[in-house]
Design a protein around this motif. Structure first.
Motif, PDB file in Angstrom:
ATOM      1  N   LEU A  79       0.767  -1.465  -0.088  1.00  0.00           N
ATOM      2  CA  LEU A  79       0.121   0.033   0.075  1.00  0.00           C
ATOM      3  C   LEU A  79       0.921   1.399   0.131  1.00  0.00           C
ATOM      4  O   LEU A  79       0.684   2.127  -0.474  1.00  0.00           O
ATOM      5  CB  LEU A  79      -1.008   0.102   1.302  1.00  0.00           C
ATOM      6  N   ALA A  80       2.026   1.284   0.750  1.00  0.00           N
ATOM      7  CA  ALA A  80       2.834   2.118   0.822  1.00  0.00           C
ATOM      8  C   ALA A  80       3.277   2.627  -0.790  1.00  0.00           C
ATOM      9  O   ALA A  80       3.834   3.777  -1.086  1.00  0.00           O
ATOM     10  CB  ALA A  80       3.937   1.972   1.728  1.00  0.00           C
ATOM     11  N   VAL A  81       3.836   1.520  -1.270  1.00  0.00           N
ATOM     12  CA  VAL A  81       4.465   1.559  -2.630  1.00  0.00           C
ATOM     13  C   VAL A  81       3.208   2.270  -3.555  1.00  0.00           C
ATOM     14  O   VAL A  81       3.393   3.166  -4.528  1.00  0.00           O
ATOM     15  CB  VAL A  81       4.767   0.365  -3.141  1.00  0.00           C
ATOM     16  N   ALA A  82       1.939   1.708  -3.594  1.00  0.00           N
ATOM     17  CA  ALA A  82       0.753   2.189  -4.325  1.00  0.00           C
ATOM     18  C   ALA A  82       0.616   3.686  -4.090  1.00  0.00           C
ATOM     19  O   ALA A  82       0.302   4.339  -5.358  1.00  0.00           O
ATOM     20  CB  ALA A  82      -0.616   1.352  -4.158  1.00  0.00           C
ATOM     21  N   ASP A  83       0.719   4.226  -2.946  1.00  0.00           N
ATOM     22  CA  ASP A  83       0.637   5.790  -2.688  1.00  0.00           C
ATOM     23  C   ASP A  83       1.651   6.537  -3.557  1.00  0.00           C
ATOM     24  O   ASP A  83       1.540   7.727  -3.673  1.00  0.00           O
ATOM     25  CB  ASP A  83       0.857   5.949  -1.375  1.00  0.00           C
ATOM     26  N   LEU A  84       2.759   5.861  -3.907  1.00  0.00           N
ATOM     27  CA  LEU A  84       3.695   6.664  -4.645  1.00  0.00           C
ATOM     28  C   LEU A  84       3.482   6.714  -6.193  1.00  0.00           C
ATOM     29  O   LEU A  84       4.114   7.258  -7.003  1.00  0.00           O
ATOM     30  CB  LEU A  84       5.097   6.138  -4.560  1.00  0.00           C
ATOM     31  N   HIS A  85       2.647   5.822  -6.709  1.00  0.00           N
ATOM     32  CA  HIS A  85       2.434   5.736  -8.201  1.00  0.00           C
ATOM     33  C   HIS A  85       0.917   6.471  -8.614  1.00  0.00           C
ATOM     34  O   HIS A  85      -0.022   6.889  -7.805  1.00  0.00           O
ATOM     35  CB  HIS A  85       2.125   4.386  -8.592  1.00  0.00           C
ATOM     36  N   SER A  86       0.954   6.557  -9.973  1.00  0.00           N
ATOM     37  CA  SER A  86      -0.244   6.868 -10.800  1.00  0.00           C
ATOM     38  C   SER A  86      -1.011   5.783 -11.122  1.00  0.00           C
ATOM     39  O   SER A  86      -0.734   4.932 -11.137  1.00  0.00           O
ATOM     40  CB  SER A  86       0.108   7.757 -11.693  1.00  0.00           C
ATOM     41  N   PRO A  87      -2.611   6.047 -11.186  1.00  0.00           N
ATOM     42  CA  PRO A  87      -3.428   4.931 -11.633  1.00  0.00           C
ATOM     43  C   PRO A  87      -3.058   4.517 -12.690  1.00  0.00           C
ATOM     44  O   PRO A  87      -2.551   5.122 -13.910  1.00  0.00           O
ATOM     45  CB  PRO A  87      -4.683   5.628 -11.693  1.00  0.00           C
TER      46      PRO A  87
END
Length: 431
Positions: A79-87
């Motif tokens: 989840l922490a990695v997902a917060d750094l990415h764009s959809p």
């Protein structure tokens, strides 16, 4: 593992992930190693890796753990990695529960050790000064892919990996010859020993080589010099990005009519039934009698073309996005025996091992010959040294080629020997 998988899925979805994929890779091996003609070690290795991919708000996140993993910690990292990415678009395939297996009875060290010692003994009876090293390893692997869309695929395989290398030092002359095979429990070491002894016999004397442009016979071990750039040119992502020289040539003749290349993913011991995106692999004819028939794709590439994935989406690493990759490169053999290939070559160079990298997608190569033999009148004259070959793969394959009948597995490539033309040979040992 079942409880871990359930916890990963539940915690990821509770945290807001709309799609989840878990991939488990487990491996066990029992290698028996030989060095300097003697048994060196008996080992046991075991590993298990779990990769979690999730998408929250369309944003991808990934986390990987080894051994006993904590579902809570893995989900938090993803989840922490997902917060750094764009959809990004995501399309996890649906599917039920399927298990694929290629299982054979295990082989204990008590079986493997005599095989290794006998191979070394046979080689040294013919060549007492040779030092042998290598190993035999019984391998067990498991790949499991589970998604939030109901897909649960498992693939189990067992195989025997055998490799043997011979080193021969004669003054300041050093020769190294190696052979490798992946096989089942009913292993016959004789063909591997025969190939090694043949190479040592041919290399007993060094001979000069006249520079210039000569035909070259690439053995199955050296033929990947041609196939690696061709595989890259057939990669759908390379085509999509305009990097492939064949991007606009589908349906056209790109090679000699003798050349037919396929993907055969279901061959025992070398294939796999599904890719890292959960799409089933399938046989593909990529080049048919010299005509480019299709490219291979992952889901992203296929989606750009409005078609279905060919089942070639594999992750270069568990934390990386899928990229098109082949499963078992299969070159259709010809009808010439090894001796017939040498007669057809008449005068030229046999290349069995090369040093350094080969051609990139441009097709240009210039490589040192690690092990090669000069042929005159269809007969091996001896080993060549300090020799380099260069050319362009695409030009070569459109010229005259001849394919041998005896194809062998070299890693994940099934290929025969091949005679090629338009090759420039340079050597420091001229007549």
């Amino acid at each position: 593992m079942e409880e871990t998988l359930r916890e990963l899925m539940t915690q990821a979805q509770t945290a807001g992930a709309t799609q989840v994929q878990v991939q488990v890779e487990a491996h066990r091996s029992q290698p028996v190693n030989f060095e300097a003609n003697r048994l060196k070690s008996i080992e046991r290795t075991q590993s298990q890796t779990v990769a979690l991919w999730l998408w929250r708000g369309g944003k991808p996140g990934v986390a990987v753990g080894s051994g006993a993993v904590s579902p809570e910690a893995l989900v938090a990292k993803a989840l922490a990695v997902a917060d750094l990415h764009s959809p990004e678009p995501v399309q996890l395939p649906t599917g039920g529960v399927r298990e694929f297996a290629e299982l054979h009875p295990p082989l204990a060290p008590e079986v493997l050790i005599p095989w290794g010692l006998e191979m070394i003994a046979q080689i040294r009876r013919a060549f007492p000064e040779v030092l042998c090293q290598g190993g035999l390893s019984w391998e067990e692997s498991l790949t499991r892919l589970v998604t939030s869309e109901g897909l649960d695929y498992t693939y189990r395989t067992t195989a025997l990996e055998v490799g043997m290398a011979c080193e021969w030092v004669r003054g300041d002359d050093f020769l190294a010859v190696a052979e490798h095979t992946r096989t089942q429990a009913d292993f016959d070491p004789q063909p591997l020993v025969t190939r090694l002894c043949q190479a040592l016999t041919w290399a007993q004397q060094n001979v000069p080589i006249p520079p210039g442009r000569w035909p070259v016979l690439l053995t199955p071990k050296a033929a990947d010099l041609l196939w690696e750039p061709i595989q890259a040119a057939l990669n759908g992502r390379q085509v999509l990005e305009g990097a492939s020289p064949w991007a606009q040539r589908r349906g056209e003749r790109v090679a000699h009519p003798h050349l037919t290349c396929r993907q055969e993913p279901h061959v025992p011991l070398h294939g796999c039934p599904f890719d890292d995106e959960g799409v089933l692999t399938q046989p593909l004819t990529l080049i048919d009698q010299g005509v480019l028939t299709r490219f291979y794709t992952d889901q992203y590439t296929a989606r750009q073309w409005g078609e279905a994935s060919s089942g070639n989406g594999f992750r270069p690493g568990l934390t990386r996005a899928p990229f098109p990759s082949l499963v078992n490169w299969w070159v259709q053999p010809g009808d010439l025996s090894e001796s017939a290939l040498l007669r057809q070559l008449d005068t030229g160079l046999v290349v069995d091992q090369v040093l350094g990298g080969g051609a990139d997608i441009s097709g240009d190569f210039s490589v040192n010959v690690d092990l090669g033999y000069w042929v005159r009148g269809g007969e091996i004259q001896g080993r060549v040294k300090d020799t380099m070959i260069s050319g362009n793969v695409y030009d070569i394959l459109q010229g005259e080629i001849l394919l041998g009948a005896n194809a062998t597995w070299q890693g994940d490539s099934f290929t025969p020997g091949i005679i090629i033309d338009q090759v420039t040979i340079t050597s420091q040992t001229t007549p």
